[in-house]
Motif scaffolding. Structure first.
Motif, PDB file in Angstrom:
ATOM      1  N   LEU A   1     -17.668 -10.595  44.574  1.00 22.02           N
ATOM      2  CA  LEU A   1     -18.889  -9.952  45.069  1.00 22.02           C
ATOM      3  C   LEU A   1     -18.798  -8.435  44.941  1.00 22.02           C
ATOM      4  N   VAL A   2     -17.616  -7.880  45.191  1.00 24.16           N
ATOM      5  CA  VAL A   2     -17.424  -6.434  45.047  1.00 24.16           C
ATOM      6  C   VAL A   2     -17.640  -6.014  43.599  1.00 24.16           C
ATOM      7  N   LEU A   3     -17.092  -6.789  42.664  1.00 27.87           N
ATOM      8  CA  LEU A   3     -17.276  -6.490  41.245  1.00 27.87           C
ATOM      9  C   LEU A   3     -18.752  -6.537  40.868  1.00 27.87           C
ATOM     10  N   LEU A   4     -19.452  -7.560  41.326  1.00 26.00           N
ATOM     11  CA  LEU A   4     -20.878  -7.681  41.019  1.00 26.00           C
ATOM     12  C   LEU A   4     -21.672  -6.541  41.638  1.00 26.00           C
ATOM     13  N   ALA A   5     -21.389  -6.241  42.910  1.00 21.31           N
ATOM     14  CA  ALA A   5     -22.108  -5.162  43.594  1.00 21.31           C
ATOM     15  C   ALA A   5     -21.855  -3.822  42.926  1.00 21.31           C
ATOM     16  N   ALA A   6     -20.610  -3.581  42.512  1.00 24.13           N
ATOM     17  CA  ALA A   6     -20.279  -2.308  41.861  1.00 24.13           C
ATOM     18  C   ALA A   6     -21.018  -2.172  40.539  1.00 24.13           C
ATOM     19  N   GLY A   7     -21.060  -3.243  39.751  1.00 23.43           N
ATOM     20  CA  GLY A   7     -21.750  -3.182  38.466  1.00 23.43           C
ATOM     21  C   GLY A   7     -23.238  -2.972  38.616  1.00 23.43           C
TER      22      GLY A   7
ATOM     23  N   CYS B   1     -17.888  -1.981  31.660  1.00 23.04           N
ATOM     24  CA  CYS B   1     -16.590  -1.407  31.266  1.00 23.04           C
ATOM     25  C   CYS B   1     -15.950  -0.652  32.420  1.00 23.04           C
ATOM     26  N   TRP B   2     -16.761   0.075  33.179  1.00 22.76           N
ATOM     27  CA  TRP B   2     -16.244   0.835  34.319  1.00 22.76           C
ATOM     28  C   TRP B   2     -15.706  -0.099  35.395  1.00 22.76           C
ATOM     29  N   VAL B   3     -16.440  -1.162  35.683  1.00 25.54           N
ATOM     30  CA  VAL B   3     -15.987  -2.133  36.677  1.00 25.54           C
ATOM     31  C   VAL B   3     -14.696  -2.807  36.211  1.00 25.54           C
ATOM     32  N   ALA B   4     -14.615  -3.122  34.923  1.00 25.60           N
ATOM     33  CA  ALA B   4     -13.400  -3.755  34.390  1.00 25.60           C
ATOM     34  C   ALA B   4     -12.194  -2.833  34.537  1.00 25.60           C
ATOM     35  N   LEU B   5     -12.378  -1.532  34.259  1.00 28.52           N
ATOM     36  CA  LEU B   5     -11.275  -0.581  34.426  1.00 28.52           C
ATOM     37  C   LEU B   5     -10.867  -0.481  35.891  1.00 28.52           C
TER      38      LEU B   5
ATOM     39  N   SER C   1     -17.729   6.713  44.671  1.00 25.48           N
ATOM     40  CA  SER C   1     -17.892   5.277  44.431  1.00 25.48           C
ATOM     41  C   SER C   1     -16.638   4.653  43.838  1.00 25.48           C
ATOM     42  N   GLU C   2     -16.001   5.339  42.897  1.00 29.10           N
ATOM     43  CA  GLU C   2     -14.812   4.757  42.267  1.00 29.10           C
ATOM     44  C   GLU C   2     -13.690   4.565  43.273  1.00 29.10           C
ATOM     45  N   THR C   3     -13.535   5.531  44.163  1.00 32.01           N
ATOM     46  CA  THR C   3     -12.520   5.413  45.207  1.00 32.01           C
ATOM     47  C   THR C   3     -12.778   4.195  46.082  1.00 32.01           C
ATOM     48  N   VAL C   4     -14.029   3.999  46.467  1.00 32.09           N
ATOM     49  CA  VAL C   4     -14.386   2.871  47.326  1.00 32.09           C
ATOM     50  C   VAL C   4     -14.161   1.550  46.600  1.00 32.09           C
ATOM     51  N   VAL C   5     -14.596   1.471  45.343  1.00 30.90           N
ATOM     52  CA  VAL C   5     -14.479   0.224  44.588  1.00 30.90           C
ATOM     53  C   VAL C   5     -13.015  -0.145  44.351  1.00 30.90           C
ATOM     54  N   VAL C   6     -12.230   0.800  43.870  1.00 32.38           N
ATOM     55  CA  VAL C   6     -10.818   0.520  43.589  1.00 32.38           C
ATOM     56  C   VAL C   6     -10.070   0.190  44.879  1.00 32.38           C
ATOM     57  N   GLY C   7     -10.350   0.926  45.940  1.00 34.40           N
ATOM     58  CA  GLY C   7      -9.693   0.638  47.220  1.00 34.40           C
ATOM     59  C   GLY C   7     -10.021  -0.751  47.732  1.00 34.40           C
ATOM     60  N   ALA C   8     -11.299  -1.123  47.662  1.00 29.82           N
ATOM     61  CA  ALA C   8     -11.713  -2.444  48.140  1.00 29.82           C
ATOM     62  C   ALA C   8     -11.111  -3.553  47.282  1.00 29.82           C
TER      63      ALA C   8
ATOM     64  N   PHE D   1     -22.990   2.763  47.635  1.00 32.64           N
ATOM     65  CA  PHE D   1     -22.159   3.880  47.183  1.00 32.64           C
ATOM     66  C   PHE D   1     -22.285   4.072  45.678  1.00 32.64           C
ATOM     67  N   CYS D   2     -22.215   2.971  44.932  1.00 36.56           N
ATOM     68  CA  CYS D   2     -22.277   3.069  43.470  1.00 36.56           C
ATOM     69  C   CYS D   2     -23.657   3.532  43.012  1.00 36.56           C
TER      70      CYS D   2
END
Length: 226
Positions: free
Chosen positions: A57-63, A149-153, A33-40, A21-22
């Protein structure tokens, strides 16, 4: 539903799906993608310690997915430019590309980092970076910083939602998504206001310009009839 989502989140497929997605969102903004990441992340944080490895793993995959998507947009811009396809010539998209070209020429680092939070702006800036031949060795580190930075937010939003509603993982995920959407809208609105303000200052005459013009008319004799 909460149990079903929690079970899916603990499977190996969840991080891979989030990475996909990202990645797609890097050059195709309708992918949420942001909706999926924040929701997960909200769901994982609210589930408890058992989901901590999955959250990492979600944080790593998103980045990784976000940075790869940025590089894909850069490659598309470098290969095809920013005018070849019909959607690139739509008025709103054209304005975004023109804005990105003007800003990147002056301050590429600032706008590569800021555009990450503006869906269409992100794609426009990254594609324009490729089309204008911004060196990839300069683009890639900035893209990685922007992704982190995006993943951290996203993690911050998710942690706030889960802290409020840790007793209900599904509701925490919904609230996290709503918060991310609200923040995205506010950032987009702020960017538009800044562009309009700068455009207004650029269009306004410089102080004393009218007076200098009148002096020039008198000096040349063009204003004698007045």
């Amino acid at each position: 539903m909460a149990d079903l989502l929690s079970s899916f989140l603990l499977t190996p497929w969840a991080p891979l799906l989030i990475l996909l997605f990202c990645f797609l969102d890097g050059f195709f903004p309708p992918v949420p993608s942001e909706t999926v990441v924040v929701g997960a992340l909200s769901l994982a944080f609210a589930t408890g310690p058992a989901a901590t490895p999955t959250a990492l793993l979600v944080l790593l995959a998103a980045g990784v997915g976000a940075a790869a998507g940025d590089s894909a947009a850069y490659a598309i811009g470098r290969r095809v430019g920013t005018r070849r396809w019909a959607w690139m010539r739509r008025p709103r998209v054209r304005v975004a590309f023109d804005w990105a070209g003007e800003r990147l020429a002056a301050r590429p680092a600032v706008y590569l980092l800021v555009a990450r939070y503006i869906p269409v702006g992100r794609v426009a800036v990254n594609m324009t970076a490729g089309a204008t031949r911004l060196p990839y060795r300069r683009f890639l580190p900035l893209s990685l910083v922007a992704a982190v930075c995006w993943v951290a937010l996203s993690a911050l939003i998710a942690s706030v939602a889960s802290a409020w509603l840790g007793h209900s993982p599904l509701l925490a995920a919904v609230v996290g998504v709503v918060l991310s959407i609200v923040i995205g809208v506010l950032i987009d609105l702020g960017a538009r206001l800044v562009r309009r303000a700068r455009g207004g200052r650029a269009a306004a005459p410089a102080p004393g310009a009218e007076l200098e013009h009148e002096h020039e008319l008198v000096r040349t004799g063009a204003g004698t009839e007045l």
